[in-house]
Each structure stands twice: as structure tokens, then as C-alpha cells.
Scaffold this active site. Structure first.
Site, PDB file in Angstrom:
ATOM      1  CG  HIS A 186      -7.162   2.832  -0.221  1.00 31.81           C
ATOM      2  ND1 HIS A 186      -6.609   3.227   0.986  1.00 31.81           N
ATOM      3  CD2 HIS A 186      -6.184   2.160  -0.883  1.00 31.81           C
ATOM      4  CE1 HIS A 186      -5.359   2.815   1.046  1.00 31.81           C
ATOM      5  NE2 HIS A 186      -5.071   2.159  -0.067  1.00 31.81           N
ATOM      6  CB  CYS A 224      -0.929   0.021   1.209  1.00 34.08           C
ATOM      7  SG  CYS A 224      -2.022   1.463   1.255  1.00 34.08           S
ATOM      8  CG  HIS A 246      -5.265  -2.249  -2.306  1.00 32.14           C
ATOM      9  ND1 HIS A 246      -4.347  -2.901  -1.512  1.00 32.14           N
ATOM     10  CD2 HIS A 246      -5.040  -0.914  -2.097  1.00 32.14           C
ATOM     11  CE1 HIS A 246      -3.608  -2.019  -0.861  1.00 32.14           C
ATOM     12  NE2 HIS A 246      -4.005  -0.792  -1.212  1.00 32.14           N
ATOM     13  CD  GLU A 247      -6.048   1.546  -5.079  1.00 31.78           C
ATOM     14  OE1 GLU A 247      -6.315   2.585  -4.438  1.00 31.78           O
ATOM     15  OE2 GLU A 247      -4.966   0.940  -4.961  1.00 31.78           O
TER      16      GLU A 247
END
Length: 492
Positions: A458, A412, A454-455
Site C-alpha cells: 500500500h 483489502c 500487504h501494507e
């Protein structure tokens, strides 16, 4: 209220709005005021409220610059209005730029910018002046540091050494704004020997030149198309022994941010490395930003590649690091199509930061970056595949996951000193939107599924640590052996 302080506040507001790429309407929508309010503040008909100043400072990420200007304004006392400036802005509105060439020359310590524009007067009246701005930012992505730097080391007229001419005739000028990090002035089409108005239908070459030391410049140069322009060209001239590398991003009112559509050309000779780029008929309000890095600067304490850690390198290129509250809260969704312009500006920031990150690390598995990681509380992210395909996601959410999953290491940008093994589904279906409000569902598989998941996490305030199996912890990047290579999907 002191007129100088009022002008200073307006200048600061307009400068940061321009740096961040916000129109008056876009800023108004973000701060909860009407476009008319912003227009009147900038035009001089309305005193800005403390609430407006606070919201504008946060949205434009000025590091307190707008708040300080407002405090100065308040300490000078209040009156009903600030000096009117709108009439001057309209003076050159009917000019056409037939050709523009900009050259930025660096000798190892000082930048010299030379801008040449062939102007044509398409109005029925003579034009007698032209507005220019000289704006610098030593630490892009870190406004607090830049503001402190320029308060201690303001940009001065002596070091700029400005010169200007119209078809070879030297010009005088009148200062409009004189701030620590930017200057704005009117080039007057006159000198002690006479006046040189540009009459209707006439064309003339306007040229001006100035210098700024590298301690105040910053490794970027941006051109915003504010007048109709037929051809725009930029030339960067660097010492070859610094081993420069250059990249560029563009954003327009009708398209998302992306790398330049045409290649930046490179040539070398006599100890110099030259980069040239041009475009024809750029759309009005388009912004073209070039950035660079000197790979040979091993002794520069500010150079990202000599920082103490991988996280330091990412912080140096403007990535928000773990511990900032913005990383652990859900991002604010866009309202389309009303906020289409805002969305494009956010993606421009993401693309720019992704390009910077790519200069300090090789992303063999592809890479992604979400708006909170560049300090923007909006639901937008980009993902770049190993083949270079760029995927843009607005208001995304995962609506379906495959039953099959695997567990692989992830990194990250916001805590890049470690790598963690994270279980993820091998395929996901993601609902997201286009800037016109159209809703789509896109299926991503394997590596792209992992990057996108993953994004999306976020944008919901989730970091990958919370996705790891119980009892499993990240390992130091020094122990990780997968840097620069892709994820392993053999046999699947």
C-alpha cells in the site's frame, strides 16, 4: 479586509489543526512554511496566502472548509493584518486542573455534555475568564460530507442551551468564534450580581453543560489536555436497549497512538449502560478519543451494518476506496526525528480507523491499515496480529524474502466486496524506522508476513490485484468461505 472574515479564517484553521492533532510546527513542516509564519497567521500579524490556504486545506483534510474561508477573506479585501488574538490565549496559561469529570448522556436523540473542572490558580495574578470550545463532526473521516451537512444545518446557540457556573455562581460569557460546526467562547467569572475572580492559590469548581442533537453530534468524544491536569475522567451514559459498544484511543507527544492503557469499565442498571474511564497525571498535549456504535440501530440509514455492501461499510467508517489516486502512488517518507510528532498523529488516525473497522467486521486473520487508506500521503502503517499485538511501521521496505511461498485469499479494506488469492513469501525481512530515526530490520513469518507485505505494498502504491497470478481474478465476498477464520498453515 473585514475583521469578521479574518477571524473566521483563523478560527477554521485552528479548529481543523486541533481536530487533526497538528501543532503549529507540525503543520508548518507539512505545508512548506515556517512555524513563525503559521504562528503569525493565527496570531493576527500576517495575512495568509492563497498557497498556504490550499496546502493547509489538503494537509488537514478539511473538505474545502479552509479554502472557502480564505475565499471569503479575499472577497472582503486585504489589509496588513488580522485582529490580534494571542494575548487572550495566554490569559489562562497558569491554571492547573486538579480534577476533571466529563459526563456525556444520550437519551436516544439528544446528547448532553456536562464538564466539571476543579481549577487552581498557580499564577501571581487573578484569573477572570476561561476559554471553552464546543466542536462537532457528524461524519468523522468524511469532512466534505460534514461540511456540507453543517452549512445546511448549522449548530445554533438555541439548541446548545449552554449554562455555566463557578462554585455554584452562574456565569456570563463572551463569544469568540461562532461557526457552523463549532463555537468558542470565554466563560467570564462574573454575573449581574458580582465578580468572582480566582485569586492566586485558590481553587474552584467550574461546571458547564450543553446539548446537541444526534443529527449533529457524531459517535465520538475527544479530550485534549491543554492545561496541567492531575486527574481526568469520562463517563458515557447510554440507553442499554441501543446495545452500545465503546472503545478508546490515546496519543501523546512522546508515545505512539494506542488503545487506552487502562480499561473502560462498563456497568448497567435501570435501563442504562454506563462506560467510565479515568487516568491520573495525563501528559500535556495528550489526546483521548472515545468512539462508540449502537448495535441495535438497525433502522438507521447511516448505520454501517445496514449498508449495501462490505465496501460501503468500510467507506462509512472512513476508509478510502479504490479509484482514489492516493492508493496508487508511493507515500511520502518521514524525516526522523524532525517529523516524529507528525508520525505519532498519523498512527493515531490509523488506530482510530482500525477500531472503527473492527466494529463492522470480524478480522479472524488479523488486520492492517496503511496511511493512504485514511487519506494521508505518508509512509506509515499498522498491523494487528490475531493475538492483538500491534506493529507500527514507518518508512518500511522489504529487503529479503524467503524462497518458500504460499497462495491464500486476502481482502483489502479499500475494495472489501471481493477476496483474491495472492502468492506471498512465507517469511520477509522488513527494514523500518523508529520515530527517533533508529533503523531496524524485523523478520515476519506466515500470517504476519502476509499482513505486513500487504501494507508495505500500500505504501508503494501497489494493490493486491497486481500480485495475483495471471488469469486469476478476485471472487465476490459472498462466495468466500473463510471470513472470521485464520489462514491455513497446517503441515508447515
Amino acid at each position: 479586509m473585514d475583521s469578521e472574515q479574518a477571524e473566521a479564517f483563523v478560527a477554521e484553521l485552528k479548529r481543523w489543526r486541533d481536530v487533526r492533532g497538528f501543532s503549529q510546527s507540525a503543520l508548518a513542516a507539512r505545508v512548506g512554511y515556517t512555524p513563525s509564519y503559521v504562528s503569525k497567521v493565527e496570531g493576527g500579524q500576517l495575512v495568509p496566502s492563497a498557497s498556504f490556504a490550499k496546502q493547509a486545506d489538503e494537509v488537514l483534510r478539511t473538505g474545502g472548509a479552509i479554502l472557502r474561508a480564505h475565499r471569503d477573506l479575499e472577497s472582503a479585501g486585504r489589509i496588513d493584518a488580522v485582529p490580534h488574538q494571542a494575548a487572550e490565549e495566554l490569559h489562562a496559561a497558569s491554571l492547573l486542573v486538579e480534577h476533571e469529570d466529563t459526563t456525556l448522556h444520550f437519551d436516544g436523540s439528544v446528547y448532553r455534555a456536562t464538564q466539571r473542572r476543579k481549577l487552581r490558580n498557580d499564577s501571581p495574578d487573578p484569573v477572570t475568564r476561561y476559554l471553552i470550545r464546543i466542536s462537532v463532526d457528524r461524519y468523522p473521516g468524511n469532512p466534505e460530507r460534514s461540511n456540507a451537512h453543517y452549512r445546511q444545518n448549522p449548530l445554533t446557540w438555541d439548541e446548545i442551551g449552554l449554562s455555566a457556573n463557578l462554585d455554584g455562581e452562574p456565569l456570563q460569557w463572551r463569544v469568540k468564534h461562532d461557526r457552523d460546526a463549532f463555537k468558542e467562547l470565554w466563560l467570564l467569572f462574573e454575573n449581574d450580581d458580582g465578580q468572582y475572580p480566582l485569586y492566586p492559590g485558590e481553587s474552584a469548581w467550574l461546571e458547564y453543560e450543553y446539548t446537541v442533537g444526534e443529527d449533529k453530534w457524531g459517535s465520538w468524544f475527544q479530550r485534549a489536555v491543554r492545561l496541567p491536569t492531575r486527574r481526568l475522567g469520562v463517563r458515557l451514559d447510554f440507553p442499554a436497549d441501543l446495545k452500545p459498544t465503546v472503545w478508546g484511543t490515546e496519543t501523546t507527544m512522546t508515545a505512539e497512538a494506542m488503545p487506552f492503557r487502562t480499561a473502560i469499565r462498563r456497568s448497567e442498571g435501570e435501563g442504562r449502560r454506563i462506560y467510565t474511564w479515568s487516568t491520573d497525571d495525563p501528559p500535556l498535549h495528550a489526546r483521548y478519543r472515545l468512539e462508540w456504535k449502537f448495535r441495535a440501530r438497525t433502522g438507521d440509514e447511516e448505520a454501517p451494518h445496514v449498508m449495501q455492501s462490505a465496501s460501503d461499510r468500510m467507506q462509512a467508517v472512513g476508509i478510502v476506496q479504490e479509484g482514489d489516486p492516493i492508493l496508487t502512488k508511493a507515500s511520502r517518507p518521514f524525516r526522523f526525528p524532525d517529523e516524529a510528532e507528525d508520525a505519532r498523529r498519523v498512527v493515531a488516525e490509523l488506530v482510530s480507523h482500525a477500531e472503527r473497522a473492527a466494529t463492522v467486521h470480524v478480522f479472524g486473520k488479523g488486520m492492517g491499515i496503511a496511511a493512504p487508506q485514511v487519506g494521508i500521503d505518508r509512509a506509515a502503517a499498522i498491523v494487528r496480529s490475531t493475538e492483538g499485538e500491534l506493529v507500527t511501521l514507518f518508512n518500511p521496505r522489504i529487503v529479503e524474502e524467503s524462497p518458500e511461498s504460499d497462495e491464500q485469499y486476502e481482502g483489502c479494506l479499500s475494495f472489501f466486496d471481493v477476496r483474491g488469492k495472492v502468492p506471498r513469501p512465507l517469511a520477509i525481512s522488513v527494514e523500518h524506522q523508529d520515530v527517533d530515526g533508529t533503523e531496524r530490520i524485523t523478520i515476519f513469518e506466515r500470517g504476519m508476513a502476509r499482513l505486513v507485505a500487504h501494507e508495505v505494498d500500500h505504501l508503494h502504491g501497489v494493490l493486491y490485484r497486481s500480485r495475483m497470478r495471471e488469469g486469476v481474478t478476485p471472487i465476490p465476498v459472498a462466495e468466500y468461505r473463510g471470513t472470521g477464520s485464520g489462514w491455513n498453515y497446517e503441515g508447515r
